[in-house]
Design an enzyme around this catalytic site. Structure first.
Site, PDB file in Angstrom:
ATOM      1  CB  CYS A 189     -34.289  -7.842  -1.485  1.00  0.00           C
ATOM      2  SG  CYS A 189     -34.412  -6.560  -0.273  1.00  0.00           S
TER       3      CYS A 189
ATOM      4  CE  LYS B 234     -39.259   2.725  11.055  1.00  0.00           C
ATOM      5  NZ  LYS B 234     -37.956   2.418  11.651  1.00  0.00           N
TER       6      LYS B 234
HETATM    7  C1  SIN Z   1     -30.940  -5.781  -2.988  1.00  0.00           C
HETATM    8  O1  SIN Z   1     -30.996  -6.987  -3.086  1.00  0.00           O
HETATM    9  O2  SIN Z   1     -31.714  -5.177  -2.226  1.00  0.00           O
HETATM   10  C2  SIN Z   1     -29.894  -5.015  -3.755  1.00  0.00           C
HETATM   11  C3  SIN Z   1     -29.933  -5.083  -5.186  1.00  0.00           C
HETATM   12  C4  SIN Z   1     -29.014  -6.057  -5.845  1.00  0.00           C
HETATM   13  O3  SIN Z   1     -27.870  -6.212  -5.483  1.00  0.00           O
HETATM   14  O4  SIN Z   1     -29.452  -6.692  -6.796  1.00  0.00           O
END
Ligand code: SIN
Length: 493
Positions: free
Chosen positions: A282, A173
């Protein structure tokens, strides 16, 4: 209008619900198409197809499974620019970052294809004579994926490629905000010749489709990337059924700038990791922990650079910061800015929804910087997921590490210093799954484990060789060629 359908057992099919949801471009408000909205029955059909397909897939030699992954890598490479354009239109990130994200999926495809010829287990000596001992990896079975919109092609590549090379089948999903790039990714598997039933795409809401995946008794493992709140619910539901769950649930990542840092480099790292992808990574930097001796100078240089950032449609190559994903995200960010002001933080710039210069139809938030933030303020503890960063002054490395580690999350952290001893001290004591020295908090590479400690995860990792631990079970095998009964721990002592 373009219509997007589920992909179940190798067929593009509409849900019997008859319901569709529209998808819009976050930069322009333009309607991009409509997407079938699925039911629990659709999920069950996908699971039955996956179950059937996995029966034979698990027996295909891993190097042969990997041939399809090499093809996936080639097709992604051929279509890189087209996929990046779709990604930017649908998700909003600037085109250069979208290209980088597609590249991440290409890299992951080739890297995991290589695992087809490794998938290492161990051979170890037996404690008995004429006996052979080894451990091998076997597939878990059917993997249920629930993925976010912020990295709509990279994250599914981190999950699906190791799952498939290890012999699993998938029910997926994708986020409701990024259905089109999901369809394109599935089409690539289709073109690469992945047998039908191994990759099943089911569109719909978290409350219907997401829950149906988590609750389905024949789905063996769940891999989820998203909010801490949803991750906890998934863990409870799936944990009660003894399912394996791999959870990646965000961060409150900090860049620490010590008084001996190269300030220009630190500013580059902060700007890229706080305002790149409009702060919707994230791993985005949302706290800047700075030694008080360089605080004023860092603020001055950051403000100078933020003033130069150009907001706009990510398809325009000159734009630095695109829109945020939707209206509710925009409102949430604005709400956090108000919370910050109420808590007594000092707003240095931004702090508003942008509605001028032709941007009024999109979801644009001005890059925002707070200072004099205290570690216990909500803006310093909670994930905002937007272009908002908070400066927290400290007096020492020890205090910086304490502040860094004081939050619920533990995904990424970074330190800028020229002092090798202090850099190593930080590498040892920063309690995050990812640590950068003299770089910002973003920019994970696919061949290293991705994930974090505390409220960020539950001990599993996406990408890197560590991902194989999510998608395989260990099987220990003993072959006794002595021709007699040999009792371990007894006959040898
Ligand atoms: C993320 O933060 O999900 C991507 C990974 C990153 O750029 O460190």
């Amino acid at each position: 209008m373009k219509r997007y359908l589920n992909y179940i057992n190798g067929e593009w099919v509409e849900s019997a619900s008859g319901r569709f949801a529209v998808n819009t471009n976050p930069a322009t408000g333009e309607v991009l198409g409509e997407v079938t909205q699925s039911t629990r029955e659709d999920v069950d059909r996908a699971v039955q197809a996956a179950k059937q397909a996995q029966k034979s897939w698990r027996l295909v030699p891993a190097p042969e499974r990997a041939e399809i992954l090499y093809k996936v890598g080639e097709l992604l490479k051929e279509r890189k620019e087209e996929l990046a354009q779709i990604l930017t239109q649908e998700m909003g990130k600037v085109i250069e970052e979208a290209r980088g994200e597609v590249q991440e999926a290409i890299d992951m495809a080739y890297y995991m294809a290589g695992e087809g010829r490794r998938l290492f287990g161990d051979t170890v000596p037996s404690e008995l004579r004429n006996k052979f001992a080894m451990s091998v990896r076997v597939p878990v079975g059917i993997a249920g994926f629930i993925t976010p919109w912020n990295f709509p092609i990279a994250i599914i590549s981190w999950k699906s490629l190791p799952a498939l090379v290890s012999g699993n089948a998938i029910v997926w999903k994708p986020a409701s905000e990024t259905p089109f790039i999901a369809a394109e990714f599935v089409r690539i598997y289709e073109q690469a010749g992945l047998p039908k039933g191994l990759m099943n795409l089911v569109y719909g809401s978290g409350s219907v489709v997401g829950n149906a995946i988590v609750d389905h008794p024949e789905i063996d493992l769940i891999s989820f990337t998203g909010s801490n709140e949803v991750g906890r619910q998934i863990n409870e539901r799936a944990g009660g059924m003894l399912k394996r769950t791999s959870l990646e649930m965000g961060g409150k990542n900090a860049v620490t700038v010590l008084e001996d840092a190269d300030l220009d480099l630190a500013v580059n790292g902060i700007i890229w990791s706080a305002y790149g992808t409009s702060g919707q990574r994230c791993t985005a930097c949302s706290r800047i922990i700075v030694h008080e001796a360089v605080k004023d100078e860092l603020e001055r240089r950051l403000l100078e650079r933020i003033a130069q950032l150009k907001l706009g449609n990510g398809l325009d190559e000159s734009v630095d910061v695109g829109p945020v994903i939707n209206r509710s995200s925009l409102e949430k960010i604005d709400e956090y800015v108000k919370i910050g002001l109420d808590e007594g933080a000092k707003l240095l710039c931004g702090g508003r929804i942008v509605t001028e210069d032709g941007l009024e139809k999109g979801n644009f938030y001005a890059p925002t910087l707070f200072t004099d933030v205290k570690p216990d303020m909500r803006i310093a503890r909670e994930e905002i997921f937007g272009p908002v960063a908070s400066i927290i002054p400290v007096k020492s490395l020890e205090e910086a590490i304490e502040v860094n580690n004081s939050v619920e999350f533990g995904l990424s952290s970074s330190i800028f210093t020229r002092d090798i001893n202090r850099a190593f001290q930080a590498m040892q004591d920063l309690d995050t799954g990812i640590v950068y020295v003299n770089a910002g908090t973003t920019g994970a590479e696919i061949h290293l484990p991705f994930g974090g400690t505390k409220g960020t995860g539950n001990g599993h990792r996406d990408s890197g060789v560590a991902a194989l631990d999510v998608y395989t079970e260990w099987k220990s095998i003993y072959v006794d060629y002595s021709g007699k009964l040999q009792r371990a721990q007894i006959d040898n002592y």
